[in-house]
Design a protein around this motif. Structure first.
Motif: not given
Length: 320
Positions: A78-83, A148-150, A166-168, A172-180
Protein backbone atom coordinates in the motif's frame (compact mmCIF):
# COMPACT_ATOMS: atom_id res chain seq x y z
CA UNK A 1 8.16 -21.89 -10.01
CA UNK A 2 5.22 -23.92 -8.71
CA UNK A 3 1.75 -22.76 -7.75
CA UNK A 4 2.28 -24.19 -4.25
CA UNK A 5 5.45 -22.12 -3.80
CA UNK A 6 3.59 -18.95 -4.65
CA UNK A 7 0.72 -19.95 -2.36
CA UNK A 8 3.20 -20.05 0.52
CA UNK A 9 4.58 -16.66 -0.43
CA UNK A 10 1.18 -15.03 -0.76
CA UNK A 11 0.00 -16.54 2.54
CA UNK A 12 2.99 -15.14 4.41
CA UNK A 13 2.79 -11.67 2.91
CA UNK A 14 -0.98 -11.53 3.37
CA UNK A 15 -0.44 -12.33 7.05
CA UNK A 16 1.93 -9.38 7.24
CA UNK A 17 -0.60 -7.14 5.54
CA UNK A 18 -3.30 -8.10 8.02
CA UNK A 19 -0.98 -7.63 10.97
CA UNK A 20 -1.39 -11.17 12.24
CA UNK A 21 1.22 -12.63 14.55
CA UNK A 22 1.57 -16.33 13.73
CA UNK A 23 4.03 -17.36 16.39
CA UNK A 24 6.13 -20.44 16.02
CA UNK A 25 6.34 -22.60 19.11
CA UNK A 26 9.24 -21.38 21.20
CA UNK A 27 10.98 -24.69 21.71
CA UNK A 28 14.50 -24.66 23.14
CA UNK A 29 16.92 -23.48 20.48
CA UNK A 30 18.79 -26.72 19.93
CA UNK A 31 20.41 -25.44 16.73
CA UNK A 32 21.33 -22.02 18.02
CA UNK A 33 24.82 -20.77 18.69
CA UNK A 34 26.54 -22.10 21.78
CA UNK A 35 25.84 -20.75 25.25
CA UNK A 36 29.16 -18.93 25.15
CA UNK A 37 28.16 -17.20 21.92
CA UNK A 38 24.78 -16.26 23.37
CA UNK A 39 26.47 -14.75 26.42
CA UNK A 40 28.82 -12.80 24.17
CA UNK A 41 25.86 -11.39 22.25
CA UNK A 42 24.06 -10.46 25.45
CA UNK A 43 27.15 -8.68 26.74
CA UNK A 44 27.25 -6.60 23.55
CA UNK A 45 23.72 -5.26 24.01
CA UNK A 46 20.07 -6.37 24.25
CA UNK A 47 19.12 -9.66 22.64
CA UNK A 48 15.81 -8.26 21.43
CA UNK A 49 14.16 -4.87 20.97
CA UNK A 50 10.37 -4.44 20.82
CA UNK A 51 8.09 -1.65 19.65
CA UNK A 52 8.57 -1.61 15.88
CA UNK A 53 5.76 -1.70 13.31
CA UNK A 54 6.47 -4.28 10.66
CA UNK A 55 10.28 -4.14 10.79
CA UNK A 56 11.52 -5.46 7.44
CA UNK A 57 15.21 -4.62 7.16
CA UNK A 58 18.06 -3.92 9.58
CA UNK A 59 21.27 -2.28 8.33
CA UNK A 60 24.37 -1.62 10.40
CA UNK A 61 26.46 1.50 9.74
CA UNK A 62 30.00 0.78 10.92
CA UNK A 63 31.23 4.36 10.44
CA UNK A 64 28.57 5.87 12.71
CA UNK A 65 28.09 2.73 14.84
CA UNK A 66 24.31 2.81 14.46
CA UNK A 67 21.57 0.58 13.07
CA UNK A 68 18.79 1.60 10.69
CA UNK A 69 15.52 -0.36 10.70
CA UNK A 70 12.80 0.04 8.08
CA UNK A 71 9.17 -0.16 9.29
CA UNK A 72 6.45 -1.09 6.78
CA UNK A 73 3.73 0.03 9.25
CA UNK A 74 0.78 -1.22 7.20
CA UNK A 75 0.16 -3.30 4.11
CA UNK A 76 3.39 -4.19 2.28
CA UNK A 77 1.91 -3.12 -1.08
CA UNK A 78 0.00 0.00 0.00
CA UNK A 79 1.20 3.48 -0.94
CA UNK A 80 -0.24 4.82 2.29
CA UNK A 81 2.50 7.19 3.44
CA UNK A 82 2.81 5.36 6.79
CA UNK A 83 6.38 4.09 6.59
CA UNK A 84 9.35 5.16 8.69
CA UNK A 85 12.93 4.32 9.60
CA UNK A 86 14.19 3.78 13.14
CA UNK A 87 17.73 4.46 14.32
CA UNK A 88 19.34 2.32 17.02
CA UNK A 89 22.63 2.73 18.82
CA UNK A 90 25.40 0.33 17.91
CA UNK A 91 24.56 -2.01 20.79
CA UNK A 92 20.97 -2.25 19.57
CA UNK A 93 19.26 0.02 22.10
CA UNK A 94 16.82 2.51 20.59
CA UNK A 95 18.17 5.95 19.74
CA UNK A 96 15.14 7.31 17.82
CA UNK A 97 12.24 4.95 17.14
CA UNK A 98 10.70 7.24 14.51
CA UNK A 99 13.72 8.90 12.94
CA UNK A 100 12.86 9.29 9.25
CA UNK A 101 9.07 9.54 9.15
CA UNK A 102 6.80 9.85 6.14
CA UNK A 103 4.95 13.16 6.10
CA UNK A 104 7.61 15.09 8.01
CA UNK A 105 10.49 17.19 6.65
CA UNK A 106 9.49 16.40 3.08
CA UNK A 107 9.81 12.63 3.59
CA UNK A 108 7.74 10.13 1.64
CA UNK A 109 7.82 6.47 2.70
CA UNK A 110 5.03 4.02 1.97
CA UNK A 111 6.17 0.50 2.86
CA UNK A 112 9.98 0.68 3.18
CA UNK A 113 11.86 -2.60 2.96
CA UNK A 114 15.49 -3.27 1.96
CA UNK A 115 18.26 -0.84 2.92
CA UNK A 116 21.70 -0.11 1.48
CA UNK A 117 24.47 2.35 2.33
CA UNK A 118 26.35 4.23 -0.37
CA UNK A 119 28.58 7.04 0.81
CA UNK A 120 26.47 9.29 3.01
CA UNK A 121 23.18 8.03 1.56
CA UNK A 122 20.81 5.42 2.95
CA UNK A 123 18.91 3.92 0.04
CA UNK A 124 15.48 2.36 0.69
CA UNK A 125 13.40 0.06 -1.53
CA UNK A 126 9.83 1.35 -1.30
CA UNK A 127 7.29 -0.56 -3.45
CA UNK A 128 7.93 1.13 -6.84
CA UNK A 129 10.41 3.78 -5.76
CA UNK A 130 13.91 3.92 -4.35
CA UNK A 131 14.32 6.69 -1.76
CA UNK A 132 17.56 8.22 -0.59
CA UNK A 133 18.26 9.91 2.76
CA UNK A 134 21.27 11.53 4.39
CA UNK A 135 22.57 8.93 6.83
CA UNK A 136 23.63 11.60 9.34
CA UNK A 137 20.62 13.93 9.33
CA UNK A 138 17.85 11.79 7.85
CA UNK A 139 17.03 14.49 5.31
CA UNK A 140 15.63 13.26 1.97
CA UNK A 141 18.12 13.58 -0.88
CA UNK A 142 16.59 11.54 -3.73
CA UNK A 143 13.50 9.69 -4.93
CA UNK A 144 13.84 7.47 -7.99
CA UNK A 145 10.76 6.00 -9.66
CA UNK A 146 11.36 2.48 -10.98
CA UNK A 147 9.01 2.28 -13.94
CA UNK A 148 7.39 -1.13 -14.41
CA UNK A 149 8.22 -2.40 -10.93
CA UNK A 150 5.67 -4.10 -8.66
CA UNK A 151 7.26 -4.96 -5.30
CA UNK A 152 10.79 -3.65 -4.79
CA UNK A 153 12.17 -5.69 -1.95
CA UNK A 154 15.91 -5.53 -1.29
CA UNK A 155 18.72 -3.32 -2.51
CA UNK A 156 22.49 -3.70 -2.77
CA UNK A 157 25.39 -1.56 -3.94
CA UNK A 158 27.24 -3.05 -6.89
CA UNK A 159 30.37 -1.95 -8.73
CA UNK A 160 28.39 0.13 -11.23
CA UNK A 161 25.30 1.28 -9.36
CA UNK A 162 22.44 0.11 -7.17
CA UNK A 163 20.67 -3.18 -7.78
CA UNK A 164 17.11 -3.77 -6.54
CA UNK A 165 15.07 -6.98 -6.49
CA UNK A 166 11.44 -6.96 -7.59
CA UNK A 167 9.48 -9.90 -6.17
CA UNK A 168 6.64 -9.39 -8.67
CA UNK A 169 3.89 -9.13 -6.06
CA UNK A 170 0.98 -6.70 -5.95
CA UNK A 171 -2.34 -6.20 -4.19
CA UNK A 172 -5.42 -8.07 -5.39
CA UNK A 173 -8.99 -8.68 -4.28
CA UNK A 174 -7.75 -11.76 -2.41
CA UNK A 175 -4.83 -10.05 -0.70
CA UNK A 176 -1.40 -10.15 -2.29
CA UNK A 177 -0.81 -12.06 -5.50
CA UNK A 178 2.14 -12.85 -7.69
CA UNK A 179 1.67 -11.29 -11.09
CA UNK A 180 5.33 -11.16 -12.08
CA UNK A 181 7.66 -10.63 -13.70
CA UNK A 182 10.63 -11.51 -11.48
CA UNK A 183 13.32 -8.87 -11.98
CA UNK A 184 16.44 -7.16 -10.75
CA UNK A 185 16.75 -3.49 -11.68
CA UNK A 186 19.95 -1.50 -12.00
CA UNK A 187 20.08 2.17 -11.05
CA UNK A 188 23.16 3.73 -12.65
CA UNK A 189 25.18 6.52 -11.02
CA UNK A 190 23.31 8.99 -13.26
CA UNK A 191 20.08 7.47 -11.82
CA UNK A 192 19.00 5.92 -15.10
CA UNK A 193 16.93 2.80 -14.39
CA UNK A 194 17.13 -0.37 -16.48
CA UNK A 195 16.03 -3.99 -16.11
CA UNK A 196 19.27 -5.85 -15.38
CA UNK A 197 17.69 -9.31 -15.57
CA UNK A 198 14.19 -10.75 -15.87
CA UNK A 199 13.91 -14.49 -15.24
CA UNK A 200 11.51 -17.02 -13.74
CA UNK A 201 14.57 -18.67 -12.18
CA UNK A 202 14.67 -15.80 -9.66
CA UNK A 203 11.41 -17.16 -8.15
CA UNK A 204 10.25 -14.00 -6.41
CA UNK A 205 13.71 -12.57 -5.73
CA UNK A 206 14.03 -11.21 -2.21
CA UNK A 207 17.44 -10.71 -0.56
CA UNK A 208 20.44 -9.61 -2.62
CA UNK A 209 24.10 -9.17 -1.61
CA UNK A 210 27.23 -8.27 -3.57
CA UNK A 211 30.00 -10.86 -3.52
CA UNK A 212 33.07 -8.81 -4.40
CA UNK A 213 35.41 -11.81 -4.38
CA UNK A 214 33.26 -13.61 -6.94
CA UNK A 215 32.26 -10.47 -8.91
CA UNK A 216 28.63 -11.52 -8.62
CA UNK A 217 25.45 -11.01 -6.67
CA UNK A 218 23.91 -13.62 -4.40
CA UNK A 219 20.10 -13.69 -4.67
CA UNK A 220 17.70 -15.64 -2.46
CA UNK A 221 14.05 -16.31 -3.42
CA UNK A 222 10.93 -15.98 -1.33
CA UNK A 223 8.85 -18.21 -3.61
CA UNK A 224 11.49 -20.84 -4.24
CA UNK A 225 14.28 -22.65 -2.45
CA UNK A 226 17.29 -22.32 -4.76
CA UNK A 227 20.02 -19.85 -3.82
CA UNK A 228 21.46 -18.27 -6.95
CA UNK A 229 24.48 -16.36 -8.16
CA UNK A 230 24.17 -13.75 -10.88
CA UNK A 231 26.86 -11.66 -12.55
CA UNK A 232 25.91 -8.17 -13.78
CA UNK A 233 25.44 -8.20 -17.53
CA UNK A 234 24.44 -11.86 -17.66
CA UNK A 235 20.90 -12.91 -18.59
CA UNK A 236 21.16 -16.21 -16.73
CA UNK A 237 21.64 -17.26 -13.12
CA UNK A 238 23.61 -20.09 -11.54
CA UNK A 239 22.23 -22.41 -8.87
CA UNK A 240 24.38 -22.66 -5.75
CA UNK A 241 22.12 -25.20 -4.06
CA UNK A 242 18.80 -25.49 -2.28
CA UNK A 243 17.55 -24.59 1.19
CA UNK A 244 14.21 -24.94 2.96
CA UNK A 245 12.51 -22.08 1.12
CA UNK A 246 10.76 -18.73 1.67
CA UNK A 247 14.16 -17.08 1.95
CA UNK A 248 14.46 -13.41 2.86
CA UNK A 249 17.70 -11.85 4.13
CA UNK A 250 21.22 -12.69 2.95
CA UNK A 251 24.67 -11.50 4.05
CA UNK A 252 28.18 -12.73 3.27
CA UNK A 253 30.47 -14.04 6.01
CA UNK A 254 33.69 -14.71 4.18
CA UNK A 255 33.00 -17.73 1.97
CA UNK A 256 29.72 -18.49 3.72
CA UNK A 257 26.27 -17.00 3.36
CA UNK A 258 24.04 -16.08 6.30
CA UNK A 259 20.38 -16.47 5.31
CA UNK A 260 16.92 -16.29 6.92
CA UNK A 261 13.99 -18.57 6.08
CA UNK A 262 10.30 -18.05 6.86
CA UNK A 263 9.58 -21.68 5.97
CA UNK A 264 11.16 -23.01 9.16
CA UNK A 265 11.76 -19.78 11.12
CA UNK A 266 15.53 -20.14 11.02
CA UNK A 267 18.79 -18.34 10.51
CA UNK A 268 21.33 -20.56 8.76
CA UNK A 269 24.70 -20.52 7.06
CA UNK A 270 25.15 -21.85 3.55
CA UNK A 271 28.49 -22.98 2.13
CA UNK A 272 29.27 -25.32 -0.77
CA UNK A 273 25.65 -26.40 -0.92
CA UNK A 274 25.44 -27.26 2.77
CA UNK A 275 22.84 -25.68 5.07
CA UNK A 276 23.88 -25.35 8.72
CA UNK A 277 21.20 -24.01 11.12
CA UNK A 278 22.42 -21.27 13.43
CA UNK A 279 19.21 -20.32 15.25
CA UNK A 280 15.57 -21.37 15.15
CA UNK A 281 12.38 -20.05 16.75
CA UNK A 282 12.56 -16.89 14.61
CA UNK A 283 9.10 -16.36 13.09
CA UNK A 284 8.95 -14.13 9.97
CA UNK A 285 12.71 -13.42 9.87
CA UNK A 286 13.26 -10.68 7.32
CA UNK A 287 16.25 -8.76 5.92
CA UNK A 288 19.23 -9.14 8.23
CA UNK A 289 22.20 -6.88 8.94
CA UNK A 290 25.65 -7.63 10.39
CA UNK A 291 27.42 -5.64 13.12
CA UNK A 292 31.10 -5.84 12.15
CA UNK A 293 32.30 -4.42 15.49
CA UNK A 294 30.46 -6.69 17.92
CA UNK A 295 30.13 -9.63 15.52
CA UNK A 296 26.36 -9.80 15.85
CA UNK A 297 23.51 -10.20 13.41
CA UNK A 298 20.32 -8.11 13.64
CA UNK A 299 17.20 -10.05 12.62
CA UNK A 300 13.92 -8.15 12.07
CA UNK A 301 10.88 -10.32 12.83
CA UNK A 302 8.34 -8.61 10.62
CA UNK A 303 5.13 -10.08 12.04
CA UNK A 304 6.39 -9.93 15.64
CA UNK A 305 7.30 -6.21 15.60
CA UNK A 306 10.74 -6.76 17.08
CA UNK A 307 14.39 -7.08 16.15
CA UNK A 308 16.51 -9.83 17.69
CA UNK A 309 20.29 -9.89 17.95
CA UNK A 310 22.39 -13.05 17.86
CA UNK A 311 26.12 -13.70 17.91
CA UNK A 312 27.57 -14.55 14.52
CA UNK A 313 28.47 -18.22 14.11
CA UNK A 314 32.09 -19.09 14.79
CA UNK A 315 34.51 -18.87 11.89
CA UNK A 316 34.53 -16.42 9.02
CA UNK A 317 33.80 -13.35 11.13
CA UNK A 318 32.42 -10.34 9.30
CA UNK A 319 34.72 -7.44 8.47
CA UNK A 320 33.77 -3.84 7.62
Amino acid sequence: MTRSAWTLAVTAFTAAACGRSERTGAAPDSTAASADSAQTAAASGPSKVEGFEGPESAKYDADLDVWYVSNVNGTPVAKDGNGYLSRLKGDGTVDTLKWIVSGTRGVTLDAPKGLALQGDTIWVADITNVRGFDRRTGAPVASIAVKGSKFLNDIAVGPDGLYVTDSGLEGSAKGIAHTGPDRIYRIAPDRRVTVAIESDSLAGPNGIAWDAAGSRFIVVPFAGNVIRAWAPGSKTTTSLGAAKGQLDGVELLGQRLLVTSWADSTLFTFENGTVTPVADGLPSPADIGVDTKRQRVGIPLLLENRVEFRALPAGGAATP
